[in-house]
Design a protein around this motif. Structure first.
Motif, mmCIF file in Angstrom:
data_model
loop_
_atom_site.group_PDB
_atom_site.id
_atom_site.type_symbol
_atom_site.label_atom_id
_atom_site.label_comp_id
_atom_site.label_asym_id
_atom_site.label_seq_id
_atom_site.Cartn_x
_atom_site.Cartn_y
_atom_site.Cartn_z
ATOM 1 N N GLY A 1 2.442 12.842 5.204
ATOM 2 C CA GLY A 1 1.303 13.763 5.317
ATOM 3 C C GLY A 1 1.743 15.216 5.379
ATOM 4 N N PHE A 2 2.739 15.517 6.204
ATOM 5 C CA PHE A 2 3.222 16.895 6.315
ATOM 6 C C PHE A 2 3.896 17.358 5.024
ATOM 7 N N ALA A 3 4.687 16.488 4.416
ATOM 8 C CA ALA A 3 5.396 16.875 3.186
ATOM 9 C C ALA A 3 4.415 17.131 2.046
ATOM 10 N N THR A 4 3.418 16.274 1.882
ATOM 11 C CA THR A 4 2.464 16.499 0.797
ATOM 12 C C THR A 4 1.570 17.696 1.085
ATOM 13 N N ILE B 1 9.424 12.972 -2.736
ATOM 14 C CA ILE B 1 8.632 12.444 -1.623
ATOM 15 C C ILE B 1 8.196 11.011 -1.929
ATOM 16 N N GLY B 2 7.822 10.755 -3.173
ATOM 17 C CA GLY B 2 7.444 9.395 -3.562
ATOM 18 C C GLY B 2 8.592 8.411 -3.408
ATOM 19 N N MET B 3 9.789 8.838 -3.819
ATOM 20 C CA MET B 3 10.955 7.959 -3.669
ATOM 21 C C MET B 3 11.247 7.689 -2.190
ATOM 22 N N ALA C 1 0.836 -1.207 0.000
ATOM 23 C CA ALA C 1 0.000 0.000 0.000
ATOM 24 C C ALA C 1 0.870 1.257 0.000
ATOM 25 N N TRP C 2 1.946 1.251 0.806
ATOM 26 C CA TRP C 2 2.859 2.394 0.823
ATOM 27 C C TRP C 2 3.584 2.541 -0.517
ATOM 28 N N LEU C 3 3.941 1.421 -1.134
ATOM 29 C CA LEU C 3 4.596 1.499 -2.444
ATOM 30 C C LEU C 3 3.651 2.090 -3.497
ATOM 31 N N ARG C 4 2.381 1.705 -3.455
ATOM 32 C CA ARG C 4 1.413 2.304 -4.386
ATOM 33 C C ARG C 4 1.293 3.804 -4.148
ATOM 34 N N THR C 5 1.303 4.196 -2.884
ATOM 35 C CA THR C 5 1.245 5.626 -2.558
ATOM 36 C C THR C 5 2.466 6.347 -3.119
ATOM 37 N N GLY C 6 3.653 5.773 -2.918
ATOM 38 C CA GLY C 6 4.883 6.392 -3.423
ATOM 39 C C GLY C 6 4.895 6.496 -4.934
ATOM 40 N N GLY D 1 4.264 9.658 -9.954
ATOM 41 C CA GLY D 1 3.544 9.878 -11.213
ATOM 42 C C GLY D 1 2.881 11.237 -11.255
ATOM 43 N N PHE D 2 2.271 11.638 -10.147
ATOM 44 C CA PHE D 2 1.629 12.947 -10.080
ATOM 45 C C PHE D 2 2.669 14.062 -10.203
ATOM 46 N N GLY D 3 3.804 13.899 -9.531
ATOM 47 C CA GLY D 3 4.864 14.898 -9.629
ATOM 48 C C GLY D 3 5.404 15.019 -11.039
ATOM 49 N N PHE D 4 5.592 13.888 -11.697
ATOM 50 C CA PHE D 4 6.072 13.900 -13.071
ATOM 51 C C PHE D 4 5.068 14.614 -13.978
ATOM 52 N N ALA D 5 3.780 14.333 -13.788
ATOM 53 C CA ALA D 5 2.745 14.975 -14.611
ATOM 54 C C ALA D 5 2.722 16.482 -14.398
#
Length: 127
Positions: A107-110, A71-73, A18-23, A28-32
């Motif tokens: 949570g804080f970083a995002t 943050i994802g990494m 689940a954490w890997l999917r979040t990352g 992906g969102f950052g790249f977009a």
């Protein structure tokens, strides 16, 4: 291996996935976001549109996108380390409630990235 131990290992693995999917979603969102800012600048150049002061503000999308990828990494790396620690604790029979540090940090970083994005959008709308 006892059934309870197997259930704990399975739960630990589901949590890591689940954490890997979040990352991966954050990356992906950052790249977009970064690519969309680049697309807007390229489109303006192709159409010979003078962007003025907003041209420097669209550069913020690259930083926001790179921040989300970072943050994802970190999410994926932290999830992997946490999985390993929990796996070892389960094997030793020495485990308790998991630390909420990863969830708080992400949570804080995002939230901070979201605030930066909101400021960039408001500044662009204000021009």
């Amino acid at each position: 291996m006892a059934p309870d131990t197997l259930n704990m290992h399975a739960a630990n693995e589901r949590t890591m996935l689940a954490w890997l999917r979040t990352g991966i979603s954050l990356m992906g969102f950052g790249f977009a976001i970064a690519r969309f800012g680049l697309y807007l600048r390229e489109q303006a150049l192709a159409d010979h549109i003078e962007l003025g002061r907003t041209a420097t503000r669209t550069a913020g999308s690259g930083w926001v996108g790179a921040g989300l990828v970072g943050i994802g990494m970190l999410t994926n790396f932290s999830a992997t380390l946490h999985y390993r620690r929990m796996r070892e604790a389960i094997e030793r029979g020495d485990f308790g409630a998991p630390s909420p540090l990863l969830a708080y940090a992400i949570g804080f970083a995002t939230t901070a990235i979201g605030l930066v994005m909101m400021v960039l959008l408001l500044r662009a709308l204000h021009d």
